[in-house]
Write a protein that holds these residues in place. Structure first.
Motif, PDB file in Angstrom:
ATOM      1  N   LEU A 109     -28.090 -43.937 -76.107  1.00 31.76           N
ATOM      2  CA  LEU A 109     -27.801 -42.717 -75.362  1.00 31.76           C
ATOM      3  C   LEU A 109     -26.410 -42.843 -74.775  1.00 31.76           C
ATOM      4  O   LEU A 109     -26.092 -43.797 -74.072  1.00 31.76           O
ATOM      5  N   ASN A 110     -25.564 -41.865 -75.109  1.00 27.84           N
ATOM      6  CA  ASN A 110     -24.157 -41.855 -74.705  1.00 27.84           C
ATOM      7  C   ASN A 110     -23.363 -42.967 -75.376  1.00 27.84           C
ATOM      8  O   ASN A 110     -22.280 -43.330 -74.913  1.00 27.84           O
ATOM      9  N   THR A 111     -23.902 -43.553 -76.429  1.00 20.54           N
ATOM     10  CA  THR A 111     -23.170 -44.566 -77.183  1.00 20.54           C
ATOM     11  C   THR A 111     -23.550 -44.494 -78.655  1.00 20.54           C
ATOM     12  O   THR A 111     -24.717 -44.271 -78.994  1.00 20.54           O
ATOM     13  N   GLN A 112     -22.548 -44.647 -79.510  1.00 20.12           N
ATOM     14  CA  GLN A 112     -22.776 -44.724 -80.952  1.00 20.12           C
ATOM     15  C   GLN A 112     -22.905 -46.169 -81.415  1.00 20.12           C
ATOM     16  O   GLN A 112     -23.022 -46.430 -82.609  1.00 20.12           O
ATOM     17  N   ASN A 113     -22.900 -47.086 -80.428  1.00 17.72           N
ATOM     18  CA  ASN A 113     -22.877 -48.505 -80.747  1.00 17.72           C
ATOM     19  C   ASN A 113     -23.917 -49.245 -79.916  1.00 17.72           C
ATOM     20  O   ASN A 113     -23.591 -50.100 -79.092  1.00 17.72           O
ATOM     21  N   PRO A 114     -25.203 -48.926 -80.099  1.00 11.77           N
ATOM     22  CA  PRO A 114     -26.249 -49.573 -79.286  1.00 11.77           C
ATOM     23  C   PRO A 114     -26.314 -51.073 -79.542  1.00 11.77           C
ATOM     24  O   PRO A 114     -26.202 -51.524 -80.672  1.00 11.77           O
ATOM     25  N   GLN A 115     -26.535 -51.819 -78.437  1.00 15.19           N
ATOM     26  CA  GLN A 115     -26.578 -53.275 -78.518  1.00 15.19           C
ATOM     27  C   GLN A 115     -28.001 -53.818 -78.508  1.00 15.19           C
ATOM     28  O   GLN A 115     -28.201 -55.033 -78.511  1.00 15.19           O
ATOM     29  N   PHE A 168     -32.889 -50.212 -77.483  1.00 21.89           N
ATOM     30  CA  PHE A 168     -32.665 -49.045 -76.624  1.00 21.89           C
ATOM     31  C   PHE A 168     -31.496 -49.368 -75.703  1.00 21.89           C
ATOM     32  O   PHE A 168     -31.504 -50.380 -74.994  1.00 21.89           O
ATOM     33  N   HIS A 169     -30.502 -48.485 -75.721  1.00 22.37           N
ATOM     34  CA  HIS A 169     -29.269 -48.769 -74.979  1.00 22.37           C
ATOM     35  C   HIS A 169     -28.761 -47.474 -74.368  1.00 22.37           C
ATOM     36  O   HIS A 169     -28.499 -46.495 -75.070  1.00 22.37           O
ATOM     37  N   VAL A 170     -28.628 -47.475 -73.029  1.00 23.20           N
ATOM     38  CA  VAL A 170     -28.080 -46.328 -72.320  1.00 23.20           C
ATOM     39  C   VAL A 170     -26.722 -46.715 -71.744  1.00 23.20           C
ATOM     40  O   VAL A 170     -26.616 -47.676 -70.970  1.00 23.20           O
ATOM     41  N   ASP A 171     -25.701 -45.982 -72.135  1.00 16.88           N
ATOM     42  CA  ASP A 171     -24.363 -46.154 -71.572  1.00 16.88           C
ATOM     43  C   ASP A 171     -24.116 -44.987 -70.622  1.00 16.88           C
ATOM     44  O   ASP A 171     -23.599 -43.946 -71.019  1.00 16.88           O
ATOM     45  N   SER A 172     -24.516 -45.153 -69.369  1.00 11.96           N
ATOM     46  CA  SER A 172     -24.493 -44.019 -68.446  1.00 11.96           C
ATOM     47  C   SER A 172     -23.085 -43.519 -68.175  1.00 11.96           C
ATOM     48  O   SER A 172     -22.885 -42.338 -67.896  1.00 11.96           O
ATOM     49  N   GLY A 173     -22.097 -44.417 -68.255  1.00 13.87           N
ATOM     50  CA  GLY A 173     -20.717 -43.991 -68.032  1.00 13.87           C
ATOM     51  C   GLY A 173     -20.040 -43.460 -69.282  1.00 13.87           C
ATOM     52  O   GLY A 173     -18.926 -42.948 -69.204  1.00 13.87           O
ATOM     53  N   LYS A 174     -20.713 -43.573 -70.418  1.00 16.66           N
ATOM     54  CA  LYS A 174     -20.167 -43.119 -71.698  1.00 16.66           C
ATOM     55  C   LYS A 174     -18.762 -43.673 -71.922  1.00 16.66           C
ATOM     56  O   LYS A 174     -17.835 -42.964 -72.318  1.00 16.66           O
ATOM     57  N   ASN A 175     -18.642 -44.986 -71.662  1.00 12.67           N
ATOM     58  CA  ASN A 175     -17.313 -45.598 -71.723  1.00 12.67           C
ATOM     59  C   ASN A 175     -17.240 -46.769 -72.699  1.00 12.67           C
ATOM     60  O   ASN A 175     -16.270 -47.522 -72.695  1.00 12.67           O
ATOM     61  N   ASN A 176     -18.283 -46.959 -73.531  1.00 14.80           N
ATOM     62  CA  ASN A 176     -18.268 -48.060 -74.487  1.00 14.80           C
ATOM     63  C   ASN A 176     -17.494 -47.676 -75.744  1.00 14.80           C
ATOM     64  O   ASN A 176     -17.409 -46.500 -76.120  1.00 14.80           O
ATOM     65  N   ASN A 177     -16.954 -48.702 -76.398  1.00 18.25           N
ATOM     66  CA  ASN A 177     -16.281 -48.474 -77.667  1.00 18.25           C
ATOM     67  C   ASN A 177     -17.300 -48.186 -78.767  1.00 18.25           C
ATOM     68  O   ASN A 177     -18.480 -48.527 -78.651  1.00 18.25           O
ATOM     69  N   ASP A 178     -16.852 -47.582 -79.832  1.00 14.93           N
ATOM     70  CA  ASP A 178     -17.746 -47.221 -80.942  1.00 14.93           C
ATOM     71  C   ASP A 178     -18.099 -48.418 -81.810  1.00 14.93           C
ATOM     72  O   ASP A 178     -18.947 -48.307 -82.698  1.00 14.93           O
ATOM     73  N   SER A 179     -17.442 -49.540 -81.587  1.00 17.60           N
ATOM     74  CA  SER A 179     -17.756 -50.745 -82.356  1.00 17.60           C
ATOM     75  C   SER A 179     -17.504 -51.968 -81.485  1.00 17.60           C
ATOM     76  O   SER A 179     -16.807 -51.901 -80.468  1.00 17.60           O
ATOM     77  N   GLY A 180     -18.097 -53.073 -81.901  1.00 19.12           N
ATOM     78  CA  GLY A 180     -17.917 -54.308 -81.166  1.00 19.12           C
ATOM     79  C   GLY A 180     -18.774 -54.373 -79.907  1.00 19.12           C
ATOM     80  O   GLY A 180     -19.529 -53.448 -79.592  1.00 19.12           O
ATOM     81  N   VAL A 181     -18.669 -55.482 -79.215  1.00 19.75           N
ATOM     82  CA  VAL A 181     -19.435 -55.691 -77.991  1.00 19.75           C
ATOM     83  C   VAL A 181     -18.673 -55.088 -76.816  1.00 19.75           C
ATOM     84  O   VAL A 181     -17.474 -55.326 -76.659  1.00 19.75           O
ATOM     85  N   PRO A 182     -19.333 -54.288 -75.987  1.00 17.35           N
ATOM     86  CA  PRO A 182     -18.650 -53.717 -74.822  1.00 17.35           C
ATOM     87  C   PRO A 182     -18.111 -54.818 -73.910  1.00 17.35           C
ATOM     88  O   PRO A 182     -18.668 -55.911 -73.822  1.00 17.35           O
ATOM     89  N   THR A 183     -17.019 -54.518 -73.229  1.00 16.53           N
ATOM     90  CA  THR A 183     -16.451 -55.469 -72.276  1.00 16.53           C
ATOM     91  C   THR A 183     -17.378 -55.580 -71.060  1.00 16.53           C
ATOM     92  O   THR A 183     -18.212 -54.699 -70.820  1.00 16.53           O
ATOM     93  N   PRO A 184     -17.250 -56.666 -70.266  1.00 19.47           N
ATOM     94  CA  PRO A 184     -18.075 -56.780 -69.052  1.00 19.47           C
ATOM     95  C   PRO A 184     -17.956 -55.566 -68.134  1.00 19.47           C
ATOM     96  O   PRO A 184     -18.956 -55.133 -67.546  1.00 19.47           O
ATOM     97  N   ASP A 185     -16.762 -55.012 -68.004  1.00 20.32           N
ATOM     98  CA  ASP A 185     -16.595 -53.822 -67.170  1.00 20.32           C
ATOM     99  C   ASP A 185     -17.354 -52.635 -67.756  1.00 20.32           C
ATOM    100  O   ASP A 185     -17.969 -51.855 -67.008  1.00 20.32           O
ATOM    101  N   GLN A 186     -17.314 -52.488 -69.076  1.00 19.20           N
ATOM    102  CA  GLN A 186     -18.025 -51.386 -69.729  1.00 19.20           C
ATOM    103  C   GLN A 186     -19.540 -51.563 -69.609  1.00 19.20           C
ATOM    104  O   GLN A 186     -20.273 -50.585 -69.471  1.00 19.20           O
ATOM    105  N   GLN A 187     -20.004 -52.801 -69.636  1.00 19.61           N
ATOM    106  CA  GLN A 187     -21.434 -53.061 -69.520  1.00 19.61           C
ATOM    107  C   GLN A 187     -21.980 -52.811 -68.114  1.00 19.61           C
ATOM    108  O   GLN A 187     -23.194 -52.718 -67.917  1.00 19.61           O
TER     109      GLN A 187
END
Length: 255
Positions: A23-29, A32-51
């Motif tokens: 949800l709010n991410t095209q790159n679930p880790q 089930f993965h919710v990126d409430s800030g919708k700030n993750n990259n479309d590929s790779g592992v999100p940064t600690p700040d993004q997580q």
């Protein structure tokens, strides 16, 4: 409109078939993965700040809040200093979280969460020259709970008079008139916290003792240190004052 709904449903089915929902991410880790800030990259592992604003459930069942790689059933990462709050009616200042034999947790009071309390001791002290209790200008303020109050001081006689006297110390809830505090736990200690003799032919002695005090109220309470001699005509100077080398007044919490 129907085509959009169909497209969304098709994408959801595909995601479910692949075993991952984002949800709010095209790159679930995880599954089930919710990126409430919708700030993750479309590929790779999100940064600690993004997580930091993410919620993730892995195939193992581990849940991560603030992390996409939880290593326990519940793994919380927070940079705000307030990662967990449990309000169940038993919460309170300095409470600790403890479980029973079945693993149910609640807040409890513990001596491990309470600090040692230091008393206030004077630069100069009263002189004992009679058999009446005298306030020593020393006190200790105790929060609610059970405490072992410890006192120690050098006793300095005004002279090496050939006379013996017993010196008694006690706690009162008043600095102006003496009566033993009613908060003494008589099942654990006596009414007086210390006694010592002022021996004949010697100018120095030492008094030390312990008193168990139970502040059963809900607010901090002050306890004032008094002393008297029980017999003899000895004059004692400098009790608990800065003129003596050894002196202390403190309390440690007990259950």
């Amino acid at each position: 409109m129907k085509s959009k709904l169909f497209s969304i449903l098709a994408l959801l089915i595909i995601k479910l078939c692949l075993g991952q929902v984002g949800l709010n991410t095209q790159n679930p880790q995880g599954i089930f993965h919710v990126d409430s800030g919708k700030n993750n990259n479309d590929s790779g592992v999100p940064t600690p700040d993004q997580q930091g604003d993410d919620f993730t459930v892995l195939k193992s069942g581990d849940v991560g809040i603030g992390t996409t790689d939880p290593s326990a059933r519940l793994h919380i990462v927070s940079t705000s200093g307030s990662a967990l709050r449990i309000v169940d009616g038993s919460q309170g200042e300095n409470q600790i979280l403890a479980s029973n034999s079945e693993g149910y947790a609640s807040w409890i009071s513990s001596t491990a969460a309470r600090k040692t309390i230091s008393g206030t001791i004077p630069a100069s002290s009263a002189i004992l020259s009679s058999n009446s209790f005298v306030y020593l200008n020393a006190n200790i303020i105790l929060p609610p709970g059970n405490w072992l109050v410890m006192l120690g001081t050098t006793l300095v006689k005004a002279s090496e008079a050939p006379s013996v006297s017993w010196i008694h110390f006690a706690l009162s809830n008043s600095a102006t008139s003496f009566s033993n505090t009613a908060d003494i736990d008589l099942a654990r200690s006596g009414r007086q916290m210390a006694s010592a003799s002022a021996p004949s032919g010697s100018k120095y002695s030492f008094a030390k003792g312990v008193l168990c005090v139970r502040n059963s109220g809900t607010v901090d309470k002050a306890y004032y240190v008094w002393a008297r001699r029980s017999d003899g005509d000895v004059v004692i100077n400098g009790i608990l004052s800065s003129s003596v080398e050894e002196r202390y007044l403190y309390a440690i919490p007990v259950n």
